[in-house]
Design a protein around this motif. Structure first.
Motif, PDB file in Angstrom:
ATOM      1  N   ILE A   7       0.844  -1.192   0.000  1.00  0.00           N
ATOM      2  CA  ILE A   7       0.000   0.000   0.000  1.00  0.00           C
ATOM      3  C   ILE A   7       0.883   1.247   0.000  1.00  0.00           C
ATOM      4  CG2 ILE A   7      -1.989  -1.113   1.106  1.00  0.00           C
ATOM      5  CD1 ILE A   7      -1.304   0.467   3.627  1.00  0.00           C
ATOM      6  N   LYS A   8       0.459   2.217  -0.758  1.00  0.00           N
ATOM      7  CA  LYS A   8       1.203   3.473  -0.800  1.00  0.00           C
ATOM      8  C   LYS A   8       0.337   4.562  -0.186  1.00  0.00           C
ATOM      9  CE  LYS A   8       3.516   6.747  -3.794  1.00  0.00           C
ATOM     10  NZ  LYS A   8       3.670   7.341  -5.106  1.00  0.00           N
ATOM     11  N   GLU A   9       0.960   5.369   0.681  1.00  0.00           N
ATOM     12  CA  GLU A   9       0.219   6.517   1.215  1.00  0.00           C
ATOM     13  C   GLU A   9       0.365   7.654   0.210  1.00  0.00           C
ATOM     14  OE1 GLU A   9      -0.021   7.665   5.563  1.00  0.00           O
ATOM     15  OE2 GLU A   9       1.111   9.340   4.750  1.00  0.00           O
ATOM     16  N   VAL A  10      -0.760   8.191  -0.217  1.00  0.00           N
ATOM     17  CA  VAL A  10      -0.728   9.261  -1.231  1.00  0.00           C
ATOM     18  C   VAL A  10      -1.407  10.513  -0.669  1.00  0.00           C
ATOM     19  CG1 VAL A  10      -0.721   7.687  -3.217  1.00  0.00           C
ATOM     20  CG2 VAL A  10      -2.912   8.449  -2.265  1.00  0.00           C
ATOM     21  N   PRO A  11      -1.060  11.675  -1.213  1.00  0.00           N
ATOM     22  CA  PRO A  11      -1.772  12.869  -0.770  1.00  0.00           C
ATOM     23  C   PRO A  11      -3.156  12.919  -1.409  1.00  0.00           C
ATOM     24  CG  PRO A  11      -0.127  13.423  -2.421  1.00  0.00           C
ATOM     25  CD  PRO A  11      -0.010  11.952  -2.180  1.00  0.00           C
ATOM     26  N   ASP A  12      -4.074  13.551  -0.725  1.00  0.00           N
ATOM     27  CA  ASP A  12      -5.399  13.780  -1.302  1.00  0.00           C
ATOM     28  C   ASP A  12      -5.200  14.677  -2.533  1.00  0.00           C
ATOM     29  OD1 ASP A  12      -7.863  14.811  -1.986  1.00  0.00           O
ATOM     30  OD2 ASP A  12      -8.572  14.991   0.072  1.00  0.00           O
ATOM     31  N   GLU A  39      -6.599   0.096  -1.790  1.00  0.00           N
ATOM     32  CA  GLU A  39      -7.731  -0.320  -0.945  1.00  0.00           C
ATOM     33  C   GLU A  39      -8.420  -1.533  -1.582  1.00  0.00           C
ATOM     34  OE1 GLU A  39     -10.300   2.965  -0.204  1.00  0.00           O
ATOM     35  OE2 GLU A  39      -8.925   3.830   1.267  1.00  0.00           O
ATOM     36  N   ASN A  40      -8.455  -1.545  -2.912  1.00  0.00           N
ATOM     37  CA  ASN A  40      -9.054  -2.694  -3.606  1.00  0.00           C
ATOM     38  C   ASN A  40      -8.197  -3.943  -3.426  1.00  0.00           C
ATOM     39  OD1 ASN A  40     -10.109  -0.200  -4.914  1.00  0.00           O
ATOM     40  ND2 ASN A  40     -11.367  -1.707  -5.942  1.00  0.00           N
ATOM     41  N   ASP A 113       3.276 -15.997   0.007  1.00  0.00           N
ATOM     42  CA  ASP A 113       2.818 -16.802  -1.126  1.00  0.00           C
ATOM     43  C   ASP A 113       2.262 -15.914  -2.228  1.00  0.00           C
ATOM     44  OD1 ASP A 113       2.977 -19.552   0.172  1.00  0.00           O
ATOM     45  OD2 ASP A 113       1.794 -18.409   1.631  1.00  0.00           O
ATOM     46  N   LEU A 114       1.588 -14.843  -1.809  1.00  0.00           N
ATOM     47  CA  LEU A 114       0.933 -13.983  -2.796  1.00  0.00           C
ATOM     48  C   LEU A 114       1.157 -12.525  -2.414  1.00  0.00           C
ATOM     49  CD1 LEU A 114      -1.055 -13.692  -5.204  1.00  0.00           C
ATOM     50  CD2 LEU A 114      -2.923 -13.823  -3.557  1.00  0.00           C
ATOM     51  N   ILE A 115       1.564 -11.721  -3.404  1.00  0.00           N
ATOM     52  CA  ILE A 115       1.718 -10.284  -3.168  1.00  0.00           C
ATOM     53  C   ILE A 115       0.675  -9.577  -4.033  1.00  0.00           C
ATOM     54  CG2 ILE A 115       3.291  -8.307  -3.329  1.00  0.00           C
ATOM     55  CD1 ILE A 115       5.598 -10.414  -3.163  1.00  0.00           C
ATOM     56  N   LEU A 116      -0.118  -8.731  -3.389  1.00  0.00           N
ATOM     57  CA  LEU A 116      -1.137  -7.968  -4.118  1.00  0.00           C
ATOM     58  C   LEU A 116      -0.764  -6.495  -4.099  1.00  0.00           C
ATOM     59  CD1 LEU A 116      -4.426  -9.516  -2.641  1.00  0.00           C
ATOM     60  CD2 LEU A 116      -3.437  -9.964  -4.883  1.00  0.00           C
ATOM     61  N   CYS A 117      -1.000  -5.804  -5.206  1.00  0.00           N
ATOM     62  CA  CYS A 117      -0.804  -4.349  -5.206  1.00  0.00           C
ATOM     63  C   CYS A 117      -1.872  -3.727  -6.093  1.00  0.00           C
ATOM     64  CB  CYS A 117       0.601  -3.983  -5.676  1.00  0.00           C
ATOM     65  SG  CYS A 117       0.931  -4.324  -7.392  1.00  0.00           S
ATOM     66  N   GLY A 118      -1.947  -2.391  -6.058  1.00  0.00           N
ATOM     67  CA  GLY A 118      -2.894  -1.689  -6.929  1.00  0.00           C
ATOM     68  C   GLY A 118      -2.294  -1.566  -8.322  1.00  0.00           C
TER      69      GLY A 118
END
Ligand code: FAD
Length: 266
Positions: A7-12, A39-40, A113-118
């Protein structure tokens, strides 16, 4: 089964300002949030956890110390653990150095086992980090995944949509990395209980010294970044004008040509 969510923290992005002097996004004054695509990815991991009893979900972010807040939100949304990868020496990282650092942390922790990203971040928007992390780890990866069809202890089957809208079903051995689109699921709101618990949980911290046997200072941050930005310019706002032609078809081409000449377009 251990699932890691990047997860990456991004600015609004509605509130962010651009520092045109330094050619950088000024994140300081904008409130931070979890990159919406991530988030997905997190919700997908939580759904897999509900479907299988043996799933353990960790959220990992590389960012400044304040990014710990996003890991607490990730816990409130259903992650079991949070890892914050933070060090002043990671600053100024391009996508290559970011991915190399994330991959080093993943290798150090081991056993995922599994890496998820956006599929991409809403600020950097390069959509490079997932694939680069997988390449640095030497594991298979698949982008633009909109459905996880099957997950066993050895394989994953996914449906991905390519840039031309074609759907493909792919099967990969684990460990593998999957980058998800927004279509994969709808993130749910955290419960009050999880929100309260998230304030108390321990967030693991890693820095360059934690990775010193696998990552050198020259491979990370600005030093490890092959991308050099010489200049960043904000394109001037394009003025749009419209001209309505009411001529009959016969006279239309002459009218069009005269507008082109008048505007200096030919
Ligand atoms: P994408 O590739 O679009 O993201 C895809 C997915 O990867 C995300 O959905 C997420 O799941 C995952 N992901 C991406 N980044 C992270 C992360 N940090 N942690 C966990 N998961 C992640 N940015 C700064 O904040 N400070 C700087 O000083 C800075 N200097 C830069 C200097 C240069 C020369 C360049 C080119 C970029 C710099 N950046 C800096 C931007 C930084 O490189 C990107 O924010 C970062 O590499 C991620 O790329 P992206 O946003 O395009 O992610």
């Amino acid at each position: 089964m251990k699932i890691l969510v990047l997860i990456k923290e991004v600015p609004d992005m509605q509130k962010v300002e651009f520092d045109s002097e330094r050619g950088r996004v000024n994140r300081a004054n904008a409130p931070a949030e979890i990159n919406p695509f991530d988030e997905n990815a997190l919700e997908t991991a939580c759904e897999l956890k509900k479907a299988r009893e043996d799933v353990d979900v960790t959220a990992l972010t590389m960012g400044p110390p304040r990014a710990e807040g996003s890991l607490r939100i990730a816990y409130a949304r259903g992650a079991d653990h949070g890892i914050l990868l933070t060090d002043a020496k990671f600053g100024g990282a391009d996508t290559c150095a970011t991915s190399k650092t994330l991959a080093a942390a993943i290798r150090k922790k081991g056993g995922y086992d599994l890496i998820l990203c956006g599929e991409k971040s809403v600020d950097g928007d390069t959509a490079q980090v997932g694939a680069e992390v997988a390449e640095f780890l030497g594991i298979p990866h698949c982008y633009y995944v909109e459905k996880i069809d099957k997950l066993t202890s050895g394989h994953i089957e996914v449906t991905a949509e390519d840039l031309w809208g074609m759907k493909q079903t792919r099967r990969m051995p684990l460990p593998a990395l999957v980058s998800v689109t927004k279509n994969i699921t709808t993130p749910k709101l955290p419960t009050v209980r999880r929100r309260l618990e998230s304030r108390e949980i321990e967030i693991e911290r890693m820095n360059l010294s934690s990775l010193e046997d696998i990552l050198t200072p020259e491979e990370t941050g600005a030093k490890g970044s092959p991308t050099k930005v010489n200049k960043v310019v904000i394109p001037p706002e394009v003025k749009r004008e419209s001209v309505v032609f009411r001529e009959e078809p016969d006279g239309f081409m002459d009218a069009l040509a005269s507008v082109f000449l008048e505007k200096g377009l030919v």
